[in-house]
Write an enzyme that holds these catalytic residues in place. Sequence first.
Site, mmCIF file in Angstrom:
data_model
loop_
_atom_site.group_PDB
_atom_site.id
_atom_site.type_symbol
_atom_site.label_atom_id
_atom_site.label_comp_id
_atom_site.label_asym_id
_atom_site.label_seq_id
_atom_site.Cartn_x
_atom_site.Cartn_y
_atom_site.Cartn_z
ATOM 1 N N GLU A 1 -18.052 -0.531 -2.364
ATOM 2 C CA GLU A 1 -18.378 0.118 -1.096
ATOM 3 C C GLU A 1 -17.329 1.152 -0.714
ATOM 4 O O GLU A 1 -16.142 0.931 -0.918
ATOM 5 C CB GLU A 1 -18.404 -0.930 0.013
ATOM 6 N N CYS B 1 -12.719 5.063 3.909
ATOM 7 C CA CYS B 1 -12.135 3.790 3.468
ATOM 8 C C CYS B 1 -12.598 3.523 2.031
ATOM 9 O O CYS B 1 -13.802 3.465 1.765
ATOM 10 C CB CYS B 1 -12.619 2.692 4.417
ATOM 11 N N CYS C 1 -12.503 -9.763 -5.000
ATOM 12 C CA CYS C 1 -11.091 -9.906 -4.657
ATOM 13 C C CYS C 1 -10.662 -11.355 -4.878
ATOM 14 O O CYS C 1 -11.433 -12.287 -4.617
ATOM 15 C CB CYS C 1 -10.864 -9.527 -3.198
ATOM 16 N N CYS D 1 -8.899 -14.022 1.675
ATOM 17 C CA CYS D 1 -8.645 -14.061 3.128
ATOM 18 C C CYS D 1 -9.909 -14.612 3.795
ATOM 19 O O CYS D 1 -11.022 -14.202 3.441
ATOM 20 C CB CYS D 1 -8.318 -12.664 3.657
ATOM 21 N N CYS E 1 -13.039 -12.589 5.286
ATOM 22 C CA CYS E 1 -13.480 -11.435 4.505
ATOM 23 C C CYS E 1 -14.571 -11.807 3.508
ATOM 24 O O CYS E 1 -14.431 -12.771 2.754
ATOM 25 C CB CYS E 1 -12.273 -10.875 3.766
ATOM 26 N N GLY F 1 -11.035 -5.413 -2.251
ATOM 27 C CA GLY F 1 -9.913 -5.635 -3.167
ATOM 28 C C GLY F 1 -8.555 -5.500 -2.505
ATOM 29 O O GLY F 1 -8.433 -4.945 -1.418
ATOM 30 N N GLU F 2 -7.555 -6.060 -3.167
ATOM 31 C CA GLU F 2 -6.160 -5.933 -2.708
ATOM 32 C C GLU F 2 -5.555 -4.744 -3.469
ATOM 33 O O GLU F 2 -5.307 -4.836 -4.674
ATOM 34 C CB GLU F 2 -5.405 -7.236 -2.993
ATOM 35 N N SER G 1 -3.349 -0.427 2.594
ATOM 36 C CA SER G 1 -3.350 -1.663 3.381
ATOM 37 C C SER G 1 -3.229 -2.865 2.454
ATOM 38 O O SER G 1 -3.964 -2.977 1.475
ATOM 39 C CB SER G 1 -4.673 -1.736 4.147
ATOM 40 N N SER H 1 -1.818 -6.604 6.624
ATOM 41 C CA SER H 1 -2.737 -7.523 7.292
ATOM 42 C C SER H 1 -1.942 -8.758 7.667
ATOM 43 O O SER H 1 -1.621 -9.575 6.806
ATOM 44 C CB SER H 1 -3.869 -7.926 6.344
ATOM 45 N N LEU H 2 -1.615 -8.893 8.930
ATOM 46 C CA LEU H 2 -0.768 -10.008 9.352
ATOM 47 C C LEU H 2 -1.648 -11.195 9.784
ATOM 48 O O LEU H 2 -1.595 -12.260 9.214
ATOM 49 C CB LEU H 2 0.164 -9.562 10.479
ATOM 50 N N HIS H 3 -2.433 -10.981 10.819
ATOM 51 C CA HIS H 3 -3.464 -11.938 11.273
ATOM 52 C C HIS H 3 -2.949 -13.305 11.716
ATOM 53 O O HIS H 3 -3.746 -14.184 12.069
ATOM 54 C CB HIS H 3 -4.562 -12.125 10.223
ATOM 55 N N ASN I 1 -15.124 -9.946 13.354
ATOM 56 C CA ASN I 1 -16.489 -9.515 13.065
ATOM 57 C C ASN I 1 -17.206 -10.677 12.374
ATOM 58 O O ASN I 1 -16.753 -11.106 11.307
ATOM 59 C CB ASN I 1 -16.375 -8.343 12.084
ATOM 60 N N CYS J 1 -15.721 -5.831 5.388
ATOM 61 C CA CYS J 1 -15.647 -5.442 3.983
ATOM 62 C C CYS J 1 -16.400 -6.418 3.092
ATOM 63 O O CYS J 1 -16.314 -7.612 3.238
ATOM 64 C CB CYS J 1 -14.214 -5.211 3.520
HETATM 65 S S1 SF4 Z 1 -9.055 -8.753 3.221
HETATM 66 FE FE1 SF4 Z 1 -8.555 -7.549 1.434
HETATM 67 S S2 SF4 Z 1 -7.119 -8.858 0.273
HETATM 68 FE FE2 SF4 Z 1 -8.138 -10.200 1.746
HETATM 69 S S3 SF4 Z 1 -9.913 -11.053 0.608
HETATM 70 FE FE3 SF4 Z 1 -10.627 -9.215 1.714
HETATM 71 S S4 SF4 Z 1 -10.447 -7.581 0.227
HETATM 72 FE FE4 SF4 Z 1 -9.162 -9.273 -0.511
#
Ligand code: SF4
Length: 370
Positions: free
Chosen positions: A96, A117, A124, A128, A131, A181-182, A213, A236-238, A312, A355
């Site tokens: 995407e 983006c 991934c 997280c 996600c 993805g990371e 990011s 990404s702290l969260h 979300n 995402c």
């Molecule tokens: S937020 Fe980013 S690193 Fe975390 S699972 Fe989703 S795509 Fe992977």
Amino acid sequence: MKFVPEKKPIYEETLDSLTEKLVEMNEKPFRAKQVIEWLYKKRVGSWDEMTNLPKTLRSKLSEQFEIAPAKQILTKQSGDITDKLLLQLGDGSLIETVIIRVPQEGVGLEHSRKTVCISTQVGCAFGCRFCASGLDGWKRNLSTGEIVAQLLQVCFLEDARTPRARPEIPSFDNIVVMGMGEPLANYDNLLAALKIINADWGLNFGARRITVSTSGVVPQIKRLAEEPFQFRLAISLHGATNEVREQIMPINKRWPLEELLPAAKLFSQKQGRMLTLEYILIEEVNDQLEQAEHLADIANDLRAHVNLIPYNTVEGLPWKRPGIPRQDRFVSILKEQGVSVTIRREKGHEIDAACGQLRLRTEKELQTAK
Ligand code: SF4
């Protein structure tokens, strides 16, 4: 898993590497500059359109290089604010790419600021918990060419919509590497792609307008700190304590806050750039007063900007978005402590903009249709 395409994507080549290859093919070195100009300044999507190249050369190039490593198979639009492109890669994988428009006062939406983006992996491995990208696990890294091709696909779409006075300059204002993805787990391909995007012969897109990011891959944050580019970094702290962050981000077990925060500080000191801390607000998981206070301490210590994103809803996950009063209370605590903070009420919610959601849904539909 590594996908090896039959032909090499042309978007992986730099001006130097293409010059070398053309010389090996007994062609004149200046042809490389012509090809690169067609790709990044005139932005054509086929060899046939490169009309100042001899037909024989176009045919040789088409035998060796793939000019379309990503095909647009679906575009979804949400109230003119967000466009989501679903792209299919050579091995059938879906990724995407999202265009987000930020409306500005006194300017029509067609002239609003645009952020693109992009994705860096198929699926991934980081899992997280908010996600959708991680729900099916990791499949593979994107190649350099596949990362660059996403931006070219955006250019094709935008160029067709709004012809501009200086078409050689991309129509978007910012790039965020924040899709599927990371990014720092695909470090080498990402860096090679960003160099092409940044190069004056490439998309000539300023490093300061590119944000990478990460979920917090500490060794690669330290590596990025040493690079001679000035990309922005968002973390990404969260969660503002290990206990809370671990519930949301499994990576925190591998690299807890006591390792992540010094690496973040090193980046901001070496690069002289203000960091962004991304923080998704989830009701009664990380939106309590103590979390706001800890977050304020972290942000003040790092001199970081905080970007709050109300959660979300993701199909299959139990968490809830806090109501507006809880969101406002969290913002006030940060502001009282002198933190620079914005709250991003999600755009594109109704087109699966979290995402990975559009890809997952389309993959399910394709599997059902088989
Ligand atoms: S937020 Fe980013 S690193 Fe975390 S699972 Fe989703 S795509 Fe992977």
